[in-house]
Scaffold this motif. Structure first.
Motif, short mmCIF file in Angstrom:
data_model
loop_
_atom_site.label_atom_id
_atom_site.label_comp_id
_atom_site.label_asym_id
_atom_site.label_seq_id
_atom_site.Cartn_x
_atom_site.Cartn_y
_atom_site.Cartn_z
N ILE A 152 -2.25 -13.20 8.79
CA ILE A 152 -2.34 -12.36 7.60
C ILE A 152 -0.96 -11.87 7.16
O ILE A 152 -0.64 -11.88 5.97
N TYR A 153 -0.14 -11.44 8.10
CA TYR A 153 1.15 -10.82 7.75
C TYR A 153 2.32 -11.79 7.73
O TYR A 153 3.42 -11.42 7.33
N SER A 154 2.13 -13.04 8.11
CA SER A 154 3.24 -13.98 8.22
C SER A 154 3.95 -14.27 6.90
O SER A 154 5.13 -14.59 6.89
N ASP A 155 3.23 -14.16 5.79
CA ASP A 155 3.86 -14.42 4.49
C ASP A 155 4.33 -13.14 3.81
O ASP A 155 4.71 -13.16 2.65
N ASN A 156 4.30 -12.01 4.53
CA ASN A 156 4.76 -10.72 4.03
C ASN A 156 3.96 -10.21 2.83
O ASN A 156 4.47 -9.41 2.04
N PHE A 157 2.74 -10.69 2.70
CA PHE A 157 1.91 -10.27 1.58
C PHE A 157 0.44 -10.36 2.00
O PHE A 157 0.01 -11.35 2.58
N VAL A 158 -0.32 -9.31 1.70
CA VAL A 158 -1.75 -9.30 2.02
C VAL A 158 -2.51 -9.37 0.70
O VAL A 158 -2.43 -8.46 -0.12
N ASP A 159 -3.22 -10.49 0.50
CA ASP A 159 -3.99 -10.64 -0.74
C ASP A 159 -5.39 -10.03 -0.55
O ASP A 159 -5.73 -9.52 0.52
N GLN A 160 -6.19 -10.08 -1.60
CA GLN A 160 -7.53 -9.46 -1.55
C GLN A 160 -8.42 -10.08 -0.48
O GLN A 160 -9.17 -9.39 0.19
N LYS A 161 -8.34 -11.40 -0.35
CA LYS A 161 -9.16 -12.09 0.66
C LYS A 161 -8.77 -11.61 2.06
O LYS A 161 -9.64 -11.35 2.90
N GLU A 162 -7.47 -11.48 2.31
CA GLU A 162 -7.02 -11.03 3.62
C GLU A 162 -7.36 -9.55 3.85
O GLU A 162 -7.67 -9.16 4.97
N LEU A 172 7.70 -6.07 8.03
CA LEU A 172 8.66 -5.14 7.43
C LEU A 172 10.09 -5.53 7.80
O LEU A 172 11.00 -5.49 6.95
N LEU A 173 10.31 -5.92 9.04
CA LEU A 173 11.64 -6.35 9.48
C LEU A 173 12.09 -7.62 8.77
O LEU A 173 13.29 -7.87 8.61
N HIS A 174 11.12 -8.44 8.35
CA HIS A 174 11.45 -9.66 7.62
C HIS A 174 11.55 -9.41 6.11
O HIS A 174 11.55 -10.36 5.33
N GLY A 175 11.58 -8.15 5.72
CA GLY A 175 11.82 -7.81 4.32
C GLY A 175 10.60 -7.58 3.46
O GLY A 175 10.70 -7.48 2.24
N ASN A 225 7.73 -5.84 1.41
CA ASN A 225 7.55 -4.58 0.71
C ASN A 225 6.30 -3.93 1.28
O ASN A 225 5.23 -4.56 1.29
N PRO A 226 6.37 -2.67 1.75
CA PRO A 226 5.18 -2.02 2.31
C PRO A 226 3.98 -2.03 1.37
O PRO A 226 2.84 -2.12 1.82
N GLU A 227 4.22 -1.99 0.09
CA GLU A 227 3.12 -2.03 -0.88
C GLU A 227 2.39 -3.37 -0.87
O GLU A 227 1.21 -3.43 -1.21
N ASP A 228 3.09 -4.42 -0.49
CA ASP A 228 2.48 -5.75 -0.44
C ASP A 228 1.67 -5.99 0.84
O ASP A 228 0.98 -7.00 0.95
N LEU A 229 1.78 -5.07 1.80
CA LEU A 229 1.11 -5.27 3.08
C LEU A 229 -0.22 -4.54 3.17
O LEU A 229 -0.92 -4.65 4.17
N SER A 230 -0.56 -3.80 2.15
CA SER A 230 -1.83 -3.08 2.11
C SER A 230 -1.98 -2.18 3.35
O SER A 230 -2.95 -2.27 4.08
N ILE A 231 -0.95 -1.36 3.57
CA ILE A 231 -0.98 -0.41 4.69
C ILE A 231 -0.97 1.00 4.13
O ILE A 231 -0.40 1.27 3.07
N ALA A 232 -1.62 1.91 4.84
CA ALA A 232 -1.70 3.30 4.39
C ALA A 232 -0.41 4.05 4.70
O ALA A 232 0.04 4.88 3.92
N THR A 233 0.19 3.75 5.85
CA THR A 233 1.43 4.42 6.27
C THR A 233 2.33 3.42 6.97
O THR A 233 1.88 2.40 7.48
N ILE A 234 3.60 3.76 7.00
CA ILE A 234 4.57 2.99 7.77
C ILE A 234 4.29 3.29 9.25
O ILE A 234 4.06 4.44 9.60
N PRO A 235 4.26 2.26 10.10
CA PRO A 235 3.97 2.51 11.53
C PRO A 235 4.92 3.55 12.14
O PRO A 235 6.11 3.60 11.79
N LYS A 236 4.39 4.38 13.02
CA LYS A 236 5.19 5.41 13.69
C LYS A 236 6.37 4.77 14.41
O LYS A 236 6.24 3.73 15.05
N GLY A 237 7.50 5.41 14.27
CA GLY A 237 8.70 4.95 14.97
C GLY A 237 9.44 3.84 14.26
O GLY A 237 10.50 3.42 14.72
N PHE A 238 8.92 3.35 13.14
CA PHE A 238 9.60 2.25 12.45
C PHE A 238 10.76 2.82 11.65
O PHE A 238 10.61 3.78 10.89
#
Length: 179
Positions: free
Chosen positions: A119-129, A159-162, A164-177
């Motif tokens: 799911i995260y390998s392409d740095n983008f989470v689409d609707q299906k994912e 995130l380390l591979h660049g 955008n957090p908005e493209d990953l469909s995450i609510a928050t940045i992981p703790k400690g990142f």
């Protein structure tokens, strides 16, 4: 009583060819694909094998569902019917929240990590994912926090591979990142 779908019947046929299931579980799941099966039919199977209740066969039941989850995810999609079949199986075998992680944490983590890598390998989470993530959480009865913790490593890698957090469909940045 519920009748499981043709998807599950296909899985059963494959499982029978591998001969990887206890006879009592085989008898129970065989009943679940027959229309008109009632709870008493399953109780008769349990009685025939002198099984007092489903807690006695909890581990084997969880193993069956984990194997079915692997089968479902071979095409990286959880269709509505497969999700419904899985829910029915959890109800039939009386698998409660937390029991997948309690009894088979390693196997559940491996399944989820494999899917999160995809799911995260392409740095983008689409609707299906995004829908698949919801279905994955539901399959294994995971709490929000449990699910977030398991997917955290792959989110951080993206995130380390660049990504955008908005493209990953995450609510928050992981703790400690930190970037």
């Amino acid at each position: 009583m519920y009748t499981l779908s043709a998807h599950f019947s296909e899985y059963l046929n494959e499982l029978k060819s591998k001969q990887g299931i206890a006879h009592y579980l085989q008898d129970i799941v065989d009943l679940l694909v027959v229309e008109g099966t009632v709870v008493q039919d399953i109780d008769k199977v349990l009685g025939r094998y002198a099984i007092q209740d489903f807690d006695t066969i909890k581990i084997e039941s969880i193993d069956l569902l984990i194997d079915y989850a692997n089968y479902i995810l071979e095409d990286s999609v959880i269709c509505d019917q497969e999700a419904l079949d899985f829910e029915i199986l959890k109800k039939v075998f009386r698998i409660r929240e937390g029991e997948f992680l309690q009894h088979r944490s390693f196997q559940v983590n491996e399944i989820l990590k494999k899917e999160f890598i995809r799911i995260y390998s392409d740095n983008f989470v689409d609707q299906k994912e995004e829908l698949e993530k919801v279905n994955l959480q539901a399959l294994f009865n995971l709490s929000y926090d449990q699910f977030e913790e398991i997917k955290q490593d792959e989110v951080i890698k993206a995130l380390l591979h660049g990504a955008n957090p908005e493209d990953l469909s995450i609510a928050t940045i992981p703790k400690g990142f930190r970037v």
